[in-house]
Design an enzyme around this catalytic site. Sequence first.
Site, PDB file in Angstrom:
ATOM      1  N   HIS A  51       0.837  -1.198   0.000  1.00 59.33           N
ATOM      2  CA  HIS A  51       0.000   0.000   0.000  1.00 59.33           C
ATOM      3  C   HIS A  51       0.872   1.248   0.000  1.00 59.33           C
ATOM      4  CE1 HIS A  51       0.475  -0.707   4.458  1.00 59.33           C
ATOM      5  NE2 HIS A  51       0.787   0.572   4.394  1.00 59.33           N
TER       6      HIS A  51
HETATM    7  P1  TYD Z   1      -2.651  -4.226   7.503  1.00 52.71           P
HETATM    8  O1  TYD Z   1      -2.877  -2.855   6.996  1.00 52.71           O
HETATM    9  O2  TYD Z   1      -3.283  -5.352   6.736  1.00 52.71           O
HETATM   10  O3  TYD Z   1      -1.122  -4.511   7.690  1.00 52.71           O
HETATM   11  P2  TYD Z   1       0.034  -4.469   6.569  1.00 52.71           P
HETATM   12  O4  TYD Z   1      -0.126  -3.202   5.821  1.00 52.71           O
HETATM   13  O5  TYD Z   1       1.286  -4.523   7.344  1.00 52.71           O
HETATM   14  O6  TYD Z   1      -0.120  -5.658   5.686  1.00 52.71           O
HETATM   15  O7  TYD Z   1      -3.175  -4.258   8.997  1.00 52.71           O
HETATM   16  C1  TYD Z   1      -3.532  -5.462   9.642  1.00 52.71           C
HETATM   17  C2  TYD Z   1      -4.769  -5.215  10.502  1.00 52.71           C
HETATM   18  O8  TYD Z   1      -4.446  -4.309  11.567  1.00 52.71           O
HETATM   19  C3  TYD Z   1      -5.905  -4.603   9.728  1.00 52.71           C
HETATM   20  O9  TYD Z   1      -7.106  -5.241  10.160  1.00 52.71           O
HETATM   21  C4  TYD Z   1      -5.925  -3.169  10.166  1.00 52.71           C
HETATM   22  C5  TYD Z   1      -5.363  -3.222  11.566  1.00 52.71           C
HETATM   23  N1  TYD Z   1      -4.612  -2.005  11.966  1.00 52.71           N
HETATM   24  C6  TYD Z   1      -5.132  -1.211  12.976  1.00 52.71           C
HETATM   25  O10 TYD Z   1      -6.217  -1.474  13.532  1.00 52.71           O
HETATM   26  N2  TYD Z   1      -4.428  -0.121  13.361  1.00 52.71           N
HETATM   27  C7  TYD Z   1      -3.235   0.205  12.797  1.00 52.71           C
HETATM   28  O11 TYD Z   1      -2.623   1.209  13.201  1.00 52.71           O
HETATM   29  C8  TYD Z   1      -2.715  -0.619  11.739  1.00 52.71           C
HETATM   30  C9  TYD Z   1      -1.407  -0.304  11.059  1.00 52.71           C
HETATM   31  C10 TYD Z   1      -3.434  -1.714  11.362  1.00 52.71           C
END
Ligand code: TYD
Length: 138
Positions: A51
């Site tokens: 992303h």
């Molecule tokens: P995700 O965005 O999928 O992680 P990455 O970009 O590392 O692959 O995030 C995983 C899960 O955590 C998703 O359900 C969103 C949640 N999340 C939060 O609740 N707060 C946060 O600050 C972050 C970064 C993720």
Amino acid sequence: MNNLYRTIDFLPHGDARGQLVAVEEEKDIPFSIKRVYYMYDTTEGVRRGFHAHKHLEQVLICVHGSCKIHLDNGRETAEVVLDTPNRGLYLASNIWREMYDFSPDAVLMVLASELYDEADYIRDYDAYIKYLKTMEEI
Ligand code: TYD
């Protein structure tokens, strides 16, 4: 590309007892820290991230173990290794990132300039490229 990311070396306060690193907002970290999150127990071989952010700035610190970060600004790519707790990787907004090659003991901590906001994410690479083009037109 170079203005979108840079590594920051933190000064470890080492003595006979071991190492201590302190990071302060607006000093070692080039923004006010609103949120901290960290990844650990990462499944072997996994790649995550995929992303870009419209506004969010972040500093990634691998406080234990190691991992690699793939960066892409739509024109160029770069790979950064994070393998020491006294180095951070600053990421401006508008840069695509993927994290990979996590060691089994890796703890990747992220300092973020804003609270969690799903609306700030661009999670589709083609949409990211289109977003960059609209930015260029402004
Ligand atoms: P995700 O965005 O999928 O992680 P990455 O970009 O590392 O692959 O995030 C995983 C899960 O955590 C998703 O359900 C969103 C949640 N999340 C939060 O609740 N707060 C946060 O600050 C972050 C970064 C993720």
